[in-house]
Write an enzyme that holds these catalytic residues in place. Structure first.
Site, mmCIF file in Angstrom:
data_model
loop_
_atom_site.group_PDB
_atom_site.id
_atom_site.type_symbol
_atom_site.label_atom_id
_atom_site.label_comp_id
_atom_site.label_asym_id
_atom_site.label_seq_id
_atom_site.Cartn_x
_atom_site.Cartn_y
_atom_site.Cartn_z
ATOM 1 N N ASP A 118 -4.536 1.088 -1.771
ATOM 2 C CA ASP A 118 -3.562 1.657 -0.846
ATOM 3 C C ASP A 118 -2.211 1.025 -1.122
ATOM 4 O O ASP A 118 -2.137 -0.122 -1.574
ATOM 5 C CB ASP A 118 -3.966 1.380 0.606
ATOM 6 C CG ASP A 118 -5.212 2.139 1.033
ATOM 7 O OD1 ASP A 118 -5.424 3.258 0.543
ATOM 8 O OD2 ASP A 118 -5.967 1.612 1.872
ATOM 9 N N ASP A 136 -5.403 9.866 0.719
ATOM 10 C CA ASP A 136 -5.458 9.987 2.179
ATOM 11 C C ASP A 136 -4.524 11.092 2.668
ATOM 12 O O ASP A 136 -4.857 11.834 3.597
ATOM 13 C CB ASP A 136 -5.083 8.665 2.842
ATOM 14 C CG ASP A 136 -6.008 7.526 2.455
ATOM 15 O OD1 ASP A 136 -7.190 7.783 2.160
ATOM 16 O OD2 ASP A 136 -5.545 6.365 2.449
#
Length: 154
Positions: A118, A136
């Protein structure tokens, strides 16, 4: 649905996957331990998520890697079969394609690295949203499009 349309939806999935893959490659090679301030509300900062959304079960001891990978694999296979065998409103098919591309992007990370990479961080004053990635974003966009398609259907 003909093969040309199905191919277009798979191209959307591939585009989502590749955008995620190369953005994570950039994050791994360029960010390291530093933070890049993009603007008042967004930073790029590298994070390794061993759990699921919002780091759910991140400290569970390792078994969750295979649970989440298995779940993502099953979802990806179901989406592929659905796109190949069923005819849907074009918006629903686009939503499936986005979710598929994002799911495969995060599945790749779990299998190869053991965690999801991330690097996008949103914040407002002292509130910080959990760090996330383009997979995401694709999954979230897919769910939003799915809801819109479902509302449009009724």
């Amino acid at each position: 649905m003909n093969w040309a349309k199905r191919s277009a939806f798979f191209l959307i999935s591939v585009a989502c996957f590749l955008a995620d893959y190369y953005s994570k490659y950039w994050a791994l090679t360029e960010l390291g331990a530093r933070k890049i301030v993009v603007n008042t509300y967004m930073n790029f900062i590298l994070a390794f998520n061993h759990g699921a959304a919002f780091s759910f079960l991140a400290r569970a001891g390792g078994w969750q890697r295979w649970l989440f990978a298995g779940f993502a694999g099953i979802v990806a296979l179901w989406l592929i079969m659905t796109l190949l065998t069923k005819s849907h409103h074009w918006l629903m098919s686009v939503s499936y394609a986005c979710i598929l591309g994002g799911a495969v992007g995060n599945l790749y990370d779990r299998v190869v690295y053991g965690y999801v990479i991330d690097f996008i961080q949103w914040h407002y004053r002292t509130f910080y949203w959990p760090v996330f990635n383009l997979a995401d974003v694709a999954i979230t966009l897919g769910v939003i499009l799915m809801l819109i398609a479902e509302l449009h259907r009724r």
